[in-house]
Scaffold this motif. Sequence first.
Motif, PDB file in Angstrom:
ATOM      1  N   ARG A 225      14.849   1.014  12.984  1.00 49.00           N
ATOM      2  CA  ARG A 225      13.553   0.287  12.630  1.00 49.00           C
ATOM      3  C   ARG A 225      13.151  -0.705  12.796  1.00 49.00           C
ATOM      4  O   ARG A 225      12.397  -1.747  13.335  1.00 49.00           O
ATOM      5  CB  ARG A 225      13.749   0.277  10.988  1.00 49.00           C
ATOM      6  CG  ARG A 225      12.385   0.147   9.877  1.00 49.00           C
ATOM      7  CD  ARG A 225      13.451  -0.166   8.986  1.00 49.00           C
ATOM      8  NE  ARG A 225      13.898   1.079   8.675  1.00 49.00           N
ATOM      9  CZ  ARG A 225      15.195   1.293   8.130  1.00 49.00           C
ATOM     10  NH1 ARG A 225      15.997  -0.115   8.366  1.00 49.00           N
ATOM     11  NH2 ARG A 225      15.409   1.958   7.156  1.00 49.00           N
ATOM     12  N   LYS A 226      14.726  -2.011  13.368  1.00 48.18           N
ATOM     13  CA  LYS A 226      14.246  -2.933  13.943  1.00 48.18           C
ATOM     14  C   LYS A 226      13.873  -3.134  15.000  1.00 48.18           C
ATOM     15  O   LYS A 226      12.599  -4.153  16.106  1.00 48.18           O
ATOM     16  CB  LYS A 226      15.253  -3.858  14.421  1.00 48.18           C
ATOM     17  CG  LYS A 226      15.841  -5.359  14.879  1.00 48.18           C
ATOM     18  CD  LYS A 226      15.005  -6.518  14.536  1.00 48.18           C
ATOM     19  CE  LYS A 226      15.557  -8.171  14.801  1.00 48.18           C
ATOM     20  NZ  LYS A 226      14.848  -8.278  13.714  1.00 48.18           N
ATOM     21  N   LEU A 227      14.047  -1.781  16.352  1.00 50.33           N
ATOM     22  CA  LEU A 227      13.172  -1.937  17.456  1.00 50.33           C
ATOM     23  C   LEU A 227      11.994  -0.925  17.943  1.00 50.33           C
ATOM     24  O   LEU A 227      11.355  -1.006  18.940  1.00 50.33           O
ATOM     25  CB  LEU A 227      14.572  -1.133  18.389  1.00 50.33           C
ATOM     26  CG  LEU A 227      15.540  -1.999  18.875  1.00 50.33           C
ATOM     27  CD1 LEU A 227      16.700  -0.935  19.124  1.00 50.33           C
ATOM     28  CD2 LEU A 227      15.322  -3.177  19.631  1.00 50.33           C
ATOM     29  N   ARG A 228      11.325   0.370  16.853  1.00 52.93           N
ATOM     30  CA  ARG A 228      10.725   0.614  16.529  1.00 52.93           C
ATOM     31  C   ARG A 228      10.089   0.358  14.871  1.00 52.93           C
ATOM     32  O   ARG A 228      10.439   1.561  14.617  1.00 52.93           O
ATOM     33  CB  ARG A 228      10.931   2.319  16.867  1.00 52.93           C
ATOM     34  CG  ARG A 228      11.342   1.872  18.688  1.00 52.93           C
ATOM     35  CD  ARG A 228      10.960   2.176  19.290  1.00 52.93           C
ATOM     36  NE  ARG A 228      11.017   1.712  20.896  1.00 52.93           N
ATOM     37  CZ  ARG A 228      11.474   1.451  21.932  1.00 52.93           C
ATOM     38  NH1 ARG A 228      11.367  -0.085  21.178  1.00 52.93           N
ATOM     39  NH2 ARG A 228      11.714   1.501  22.768  1.00 52.93           N
ATOM     40  N   PRO A 229       8.979  -0.006  14.615  1.00 48.10           N
ATOM     41  CA  PRO A 229       8.514  -0.331  13.703  1.00 48.10           C
ATOM     42  C   PRO A 229       8.730   0.964  12.530  1.00 48.10           C
ATOM     43  O   PRO A 229       7.771   0.600  11.457  1.00 48.10           O
ATOM     44  CB  PRO A 229       7.913  -1.446  13.209  1.00 48.10           C
ATOM     45  CG  PRO A 229       8.061  -2.142  14.865  1.00 48.10           C
ATOM     46  CD  PRO A 229       8.887  -1.422  15.788  1.00 48.10           C
ATOM     47  N   ASP A 230       7.402   1.568  13.551  1.00 52.31           N
ATOM     48  CA  ASP A 230       7.030   3.071  12.864  1.00 52.31           C
ATOM     49  C   ASP A 230       8.160   3.969  12.923  1.00 52.31           C
ATOM     50  O   ASP A 230       7.299   5.292  11.832  1.00 52.31           O
ATOM     51  CB  ASP A 230       5.876   3.547  14.175  1.00 52.31           C
ATOM     52  CG  ASP A 230       6.493   3.332  15.084  1.00 52.31           C
ATOM     53  OD1 ASP A 230       7.416   3.497  15.893  1.00 52.31           O
ATOM     54  OD2 ASP A 230       5.891   4.929  16.095  1.00 52.31           O
ATOM     55  N   ALA A 231       9.399   3.762  12.619  1.00 56.21           N
ATOM     56  CA  ALA A 231      10.403   4.665  12.997  1.00 56.21           C
ATOM     57  C   ALA A 231      10.118   5.376  10.913  1.00 56.21           C
ATOM     58  O   ALA A 231      10.983   5.843  11.408  1.00 56.21           O
ATOM     59  CB  ALA A 231      11.569   4.385  12.578  1.00 56.21           C
ATOM     60  N   ASP A 232       9.484   4.702   9.998  1.00 56.73           N
ATOM     61  CA  ASP A 232      10.258   5.045   8.918  1.00 56.73           C
ATOM     62  C   ASP A 232       8.819   5.998   8.621  1.00 56.73           C
ATOM     63  O   ASP A 232       8.575   5.978   7.210  1.00 56.73           O
ATOM     64  CB  ASP A 232      10.289   3.953   7.686  1.00 56.73           C
ATOM     65  CG  ASP A 232      11.482   3.707   7.989  1.00 56.73           C
ATOM     66  OD1 ASP A 232      12.505   4.226   7.752  1.00 56.73           O
ATOM     67  OD2 ASP A 232      12.267   2.581   7.851  1.00 56.73           O
ATOM     68  N   ASP A 233       8.082   6.691   8.920  1.00 54.92           N
ATOM     69  CA  ASP A 233       6.968   7.481   8.869  1.00 54.92           C
ATOM     70  C   ASP A 233       7.881   8.797   8.358  1.00 54.92           C
ATOM     71  O   ASP A 233       8.574   9.454   8.550  1.00 54.92           O
ATOM     72  CB  ASP A 233       5.775   7.866  10.328  1.00 54.92           C
ATOM     73  CG  ASP A 233       5.233   6.624  10.581  1.00 54.92           C
ATOM     74  OD1 ASP A 233       5.211   5.462  10.025  1.00 54.92           O
ATOM     75  OD2 ASP A 233       4.848   6.700  11.496  1.00 54.92           O
ATOM     76  N   ASP A 234       7.041   8.614   7.303  1.00 49.49           N
ATOM     77  CA  ASP A 234       7.277   9.858   5.964  1.00 49.49           C
ATOM     78  C   ASP A 234       6.821  11.038   6.701  1.00 49.49           C
ATOM     79  O   ASP A 234       6.329  11.435   7.611  1.00 49.49           O
ATOM     80  CB  ASP A 234       7.647  10.258   4.771  1.00 49.49           C
ATOM     81  CG  ASP A 234       5.593   9.927   4.541  1.00 49.49           C
ATOM     82  OD1 ASP A 234       5.330   9.968   5.401  1.00 49.49           O
ATOM     83  OD2 ASP A 234       5.494  10.207   3.312  1.00 49.49           O
ATOM     84  N   GLY A 235       7.450  12.059   6.415  1.00 47.18           N
ATOM     85  CA  GLY A 235       6.300  13.984   6.363  1.00 47.18           C
ATOM     86  C   GLY A 235       7.774  14.693   5.527  1.00 47.18           C
ATOM     87  O   GLY A 235       7.975  14.744   4.470  1.00 47.18           O
ATOM     88  N   GLU A 236       7.381  16.347   5.800  1.00 49.88           N
ATOM     89  CA  GLU A 236       8.025  17.236   5.136  1.00 49.88           C
ATOM     90  C   GLU A 236       9.056  17.763   5.773  1.00 49.88           C
ATOM     91  O   GLU A 236       9.439  17.440   6.742  1.00 49.88           O
ATOM     92  CB  GLU A 236       6.863  18.470   4.876  1.00 49.88           C
ATOM     93  CG  GLU A 236       5.714  18.369   4.507  1.00 49.88           C
ATOM     94  CD  GLU A 236       5.002  19.316   4.766  1.00 49.88           C
ATOM     95  OE1 GLU A 236       4.133  19.208   3.841  1.00 49.88           O
ATOM     96  OE2 GLU A 236       5.159  20.005   5.704  1.00 49.88           O
TER      97      GLU A 236
END
Length: 377
Positions: A225-236
Amino acid sequence: MTDRINGNFQLGDDLTGKRIVVAMSGGVDSSVVAALAARTGAETIGITLQLYDHGEAVGRVGSCCAGQDIRDARAVADRLGIAHYVFDHASRFKDSVMDVFADEYMAGRTPIPCVQCNMGVKFTDLLQLSRELGADCLATGHYVRRVATPEGSELHRAHDPARDQSYFLFATTQDQLDYLRFPLGDMPKTQVREIAEDMGLAVAFKPDSQDICFVPNGDYASVVRKLRPDADDDGEIVHIDGTVMGRHKGLIHYTVGQRKGLEIGGQAEPLYVIRLEPDAKRVIVGPKAALAVASASLRDINWIGGDYAGPVEVKVRSMSKPTLARLEGQKLEFHNPEFGVAPGQAAVFYHKERVLGGGWIESTDAVEQQWLAGVEV
């Protein structure tokens, strides 16, 4: 081929007039290697690569275990009376190891940063530095064995199976292997600590590192998450039969074979992560039987097995038992169904104690379910 440095050098070897560079991490293993090298009479030079800062990696200001490790390595070098140099390779480490680690997780694969580090920063950069210093060899504290034969050097498992690190060194090339030395490969850890204590090294009882060096608390997700801020995108979260079971909180929290943490209750049987679909941001789950893999496609195979052409034993995880397989080109066919095989992992080939090489798992082929009749899962 005649060794310029005798075997893996032990305390009784006389190597006066030779020069040995030792990769010193600040731990007890590499410190004992430095001590063994110095005892041979060879000119011994310790090199420490500053690779990262824990504070930057995990967001905790003032936490820089890399700095303490460097201080420990320098103290050992002072105790032994050998030269010690520190080289800042943090930028290269971030680009070639940490960023790759984050990208692999984002792509739904299972990364192995220790192999990436050995392939690049350690066994490429350190070897180059060693040769520039005119060293006859580079010695490290890895628990593997290098066996010299008339046909060339071979890589073998460590004598102590509990310490064996051969899985992480499958990408070592023949040229690198000829130059490297692994003095600890025949020793149990208890003996290594005894040597350190006898030599008065302050790191004799320093605890072993248990986690990936830049993930000291085991929280991979926070580093990604620190390196890739979009890492927490959710999904099914979707069952393999197509049923939507719920939503996940980011693919970085899941790996193939995972059972805990799915937060799906009320099921008749346990569910496991079967695969990750990063483009659709889906986590696919199912029963354990759905994890069975018949074969895997590999990339970037490194072969150091000489003319060996028979069946191989293969490990797809560092702590797993080897299983029989057949390697045909880039395809690995398992003799029996293998479970929990994931893209991004390494498949490492063995013949008895010898490491033949390995490659990266690009994709897997599931076992036809009717083949699983009678197979214990």
